[in-house]
Design a protein around this motif. Structure first.
Motif, PDB file in Angstrom:
ATOM      1  N   ASP A 164      25.839 -32.097  24.012  1.00 20.57           N
ATOM      2  CA  ASP A 164      25.484 -33.502  24.201  1.00 20.57           C
ATOM      3  C   ASP A 164      26.199 -34.403  23.199  1.00 20.57           C
ATOM      4  O   ASP A 164      26.434 -35.589  23.468  1.00 20.57           O
ATOM      5  N   CYS A 165      26.518 -33.866  22.031  1.00 18.39           N
ATOM      6  CA  CYS A 165      27.260 -34.631  21.020  1.00 18.39           C
ATOM      7  C   CYS A 165      28.755 -34.694  21.340  1.00 18.39           C
ATOM      8  O   CYS A 165      29.510 -35.368  20.632  1.00 18.39           O
ATOM      9  N   GLY A 166      29.169 -33.969  22.385  1.00 18.48           N
ATOM     10  CA  GLY A 166      30.574 -33.991  22.777  1.00 18.48           C
ATOM     11  C   GLY A 166      31.401 -32.851  22.238  1.00 18.48           C
ATOM     12  O   GLY A 166      32.622 -32.825  22.422  1.00 18.48           O
TER      13      GLY A 166
ATOM     14  N   VAL B 205      38.067 -36.167  15.284  1.00 18.41           N
ATOM     15  CA  VAL B 205      37.297 -36.960  16.252  1.00 18.41           C
ATOM     16  C   VAL B 205      37.908 -38.354  16.384  1.00 18.41           C
ATOM     17  O   VAL B 205      38.097 -38.872  17.497  1.00 18.41           O
ATOM     18  N   GLU B 206      38.230 -38.958  15.259  1.00 15.60           N
ATOM     19  CA  GLU B 206      38.811 -40.304  15.273  1.00 15.60           C
ATOM     20  C   GLU B 206      40.124 -40.336  16.047  1.00 15.60           C
ATOM     21  O   GLU B 206      40.367 -41.239  16.861  1.00 15.60           O
ATOM     22  N   LYS B 207      40.978 -39.345  15.819  1.00 17.91           N
ATOM     23  CA  LYS B 207      42.275 -39.319  16.494  1.00 17.91           C
ATOM     24  C   LYS B 207      42.125 -39.072  17.992  1.00 17.91           C
ATOM     25  O   LYS B 207      42.896 -39.619  18.803  1.00 17.91           O
TER      26      LYS B 207
ATOM     27  N   LEU C  19      35.435 -32.243  19.731  1.00 19.55           N
ATOM     28  CA  LEU C  19      35.630 -31.424  18.529  1.00 19.55           C
ATOM     29  C   LEU C  19      35.243 -29.972  18.783  1.00 19.55           C
ATOM     30  O   LEU C  19      34.102 -29.687  19.159  1.00 19.55           O
ATOM     31  N   PRO C  20      36.141 -29.020  18.549  1.00 20.51           N
ATOM     32  CA  PRO C  20      35.737 -27.615  18.626  1.00 20.51           C
ATOM     33  C   PRO C  20      34.713 -27.290  17.532  1.00 20.51           C
ATOM     34  O   PRO C  20      34.915 -27.650  16.361  1.00 20.51           O
ATOM     35  N   VAL C  21      33.633 -26.663  17.912  1.00 22.61           N
ATOM     36  CA  VAL C  21      32.578 -26.276  16.981  1.00 22.61           C
ATOM     37  C   VAL C  21      32.229 -24.812  17.220  1.00 22.61           C
ATOM     38  O   VAL C  21      32.027 -24.391  18.359  1.00 22.61           O
TER      39      VAL C  21
END
Length: 548
Positions: free
Chosen positions: A168-170, A64-66, A127-129
């Motif tokens: 919603d969290c992306g 996520v940071e990258k 992020l893939p979840v």
């Protein structure tokens, strides 16, 4: 809705599997292998580029940071995990529904939006979840292992609240993962998708019911997954595959709109929680969900914001070495002793503890789960004509013995009364530990086996889930953390006189050679609604083990 199949159930199942497999591009296919440990195959098989291997080896918070820093594109990250998930599927049979094309389109849209606005989509930006199969996702089935629930894709308005919240969290949703029929077996297999094995040793189980998630995550085919737990269904598979996980108390993370094999059974509430190869990943998920204020989306959620907790420098843990019903097998006992030694070496206190009447908890759990006389599961099984999976034999027997005189509501009330009385006794028992800790406090947490097994051989779990289910009865918060792996040179079976038939069956079956390399994990338990504390204490335990 339960569709009445027009074909034999075997044909329906084969068609579902064939359709899933056809969604894996031919260039992502790998040669078959007889290897038992397949953990390293994704990085060596040649399907992933070196950059994609590097991406999929990163933990969720780093990814996520990258992406937010612009060092990685969401599309490239999603493509890498779609490829790695495909490899995991071929080796462990962990996936049910695949929607890679939609995921890649979503990832591209996120990249374009971010380039235009500079604003991240959310705390899980790009992020893939992965999701356990029981979450409704637009356009795909939610079979939960029932043949009768095949070919009934969900419309957008039916999506589970957790599905919507992840968006919603992306997050980028890209696949769903296998579960046992009705999600009521501690190993993952069903008549639709088949058996999901353990990537560390394919002769072993990946656990259940979130076993597809655990196998996928262990192979780094997903950086973060969402499971569910009603009797151990997050913790058992997480422990079998060496993962961190969080089983929260009911009320922290939204559950509305997920599909259940026992719909309406609310005496023990099913919960949703994260699974990951890193503790930081599980905490990222938990904090992200709570910060979206789920109490405004799910009427059963509690308005408890994410809390920063402080814990004492010197802690006292209760340690369950044996629940008095089934003694853990040697690798688990070794992990308990190693954890005790590691914590004591950094100045914490560890006191052996016998839990309050786990046999009573076990009885209450079974009475609840079969409280309808096995009717619901029988209805879903009979709708397709499929056979009962072996792990649901108790439900079949219950139904056949009670279908002429099904249980009455008053019987359920009696069990609920017994449950509440049991929870009161467990609380009193925990609080009484204040007399022995020497800290002026009760146990800060309890460390326990997740099950009697490290990871059991296929079809050898043998039912006993009291190590986990007693904490579902009480609704306590719990995590899992990896400790070791099975080593036949130090985990051989000692002479042991078993105490009951269940324990005898499990110990007679134990063979360290058969489960070589299987992960060995434990759980950490805090009291109700102490998710933040459980994560913080788990970090302390993990650091102590790392330093040992």
């Amino acid at each position: 809705m339960t569709l009445i199949p027009s074909k034999p159930w075997e044909e329906i199942s084969k068609a579902k599997r064939d359709a899933r497999d056809a969604l894996i591009p031919k260039e992502w296919l790998i040669p078959s292998t007889d290897a038992l440990n397949v953990i390293d195959i994704p990085r060596t098989c040649g399907v992933l580029t070196p950059k994609e291997v590097e991406i999929t080896e990163l933990e969720a918070p780093v990814l996520v940071e990258k992406m937010i820093k612009g060092e990685l594109k969401c599309y490239d990250v999603t493509l890498a995990f779609c490829k790695r998930a495909s490899i995991a599927q071929q080796l462990t049979n962990c996936l049910t529904e695949i929607f890679f094309t939609a995921a890649l389109a979503n990832a591209k849209a996120i990249d374009e939006e971010f380039a235009r606005t500079g604003t991240p989509r959310g705390p899980l930006h790009g992020l893939p979840v992965s999701l356990k199969d029981n979450f409704y996702v637009e356009g795909v089935d939610t079979t939960v292992g029932f043949v009768a629930w095949a070919n009934d894709s969900a419309p957008k308005e039916k999506e589970s609240e957790m599905t919507k919240m992840m968006r919603d969290c992306g997050a980028v949703l890209f696949c769903k993962t296998n579960v046992p029929t009705a999600m009521m077996i501690a190993e993952t297999y069903n008549n639709v998708w088949g058996y999901t094995c353990n990537p560390y040793n394919r002769n072993c189980s990946s656990g259940g019911s979130s076993g597809g998630e655990s196998a996928l995550l262990a192979m780094k085919g997903s950086p973060l997954g969402v499971g569910t737990d009603i009797g151990g269904s997050i913790r058992i598979p997480a422990s079998f595959c060496g993962l961190y996980s969080l089983k929260p108390s009911f009320g922290r993370f939204p559950t509305y709109g997920a599909r259940s094999g026992l719909p309406g059974q609310e005496a023990i509430r099913s919960i949703n929680g994260p699974m990951s190869t890193s503790l930081e990943g599980t905490e990222l998920w938990a904090k992200s969900v709570v910060e979206k204020e789920p109490w405004y989306r799910d009427p059963n959620m509690l308005p408890i914001p994410w809390r920063n907790v402080e814990v004492p420098d010197k802690l006292c843990f209760g340690l369950i070495m044996d629940n008095g019903i089934v003694k853990p097998t040697p690798p688990v006992t070794r992990a308990l002793l190693e954890t005790k030694k590691a914590l004591e070496a950094v100045g914490h206190k560890v006191i052996e503890y016998s839990p309050y009447k786990p046999d009573e908890a076990n009885s209450i759990v079974n009475r609840f789960f079969q409280g309808d006389g096995g009717v619901k599961i029988a209805q879903y099984i009979s709708a397709s004509g499929e056979t009962y999976p072996e792990g649901l034999s108790a439900y079949k027997s219950r139904y056949e013995s009670m279908k002429s005189s099904p249980p009455l509501v008053g019987s359920l009330w009696d069990i609920q009364s017994d449950r509440t009385a049991y929870c009161k006794k467990v609380l009193e028992d925990w609080l009484s530990s204040k007399e022995v800790t020497g800290t002026g406090r009760p146990f800060d947490a309890i460390i326990s086996p997740v099950t009697q097994h490290s990871a059991c051989p296929k079809m050898a779990f043998n039912d006993h889930v009291a190590y986990t289910s007693m904490w579902n009865i009480t609704d306590y918060s719990a995590t899992t953390f990896p400790v070791s792996k099975v080593d036949p040179s130090i985990d051989s079976k000692p002479t042991y006189e078993t105490r009951n038939e269940v324990e005898k069956k499990i110990w007679d079956r134990y063979d360290a050679e058969e489960i070589t390399g299987a992960p060995v994990s434990l759980q950490l338990v805090c009291q109700r609604l102490e998710e933040e504390k459980a994560l913080k204490l788990t970090a302390i335990v993990a650091e102590a083990l790392k330093s040992a």
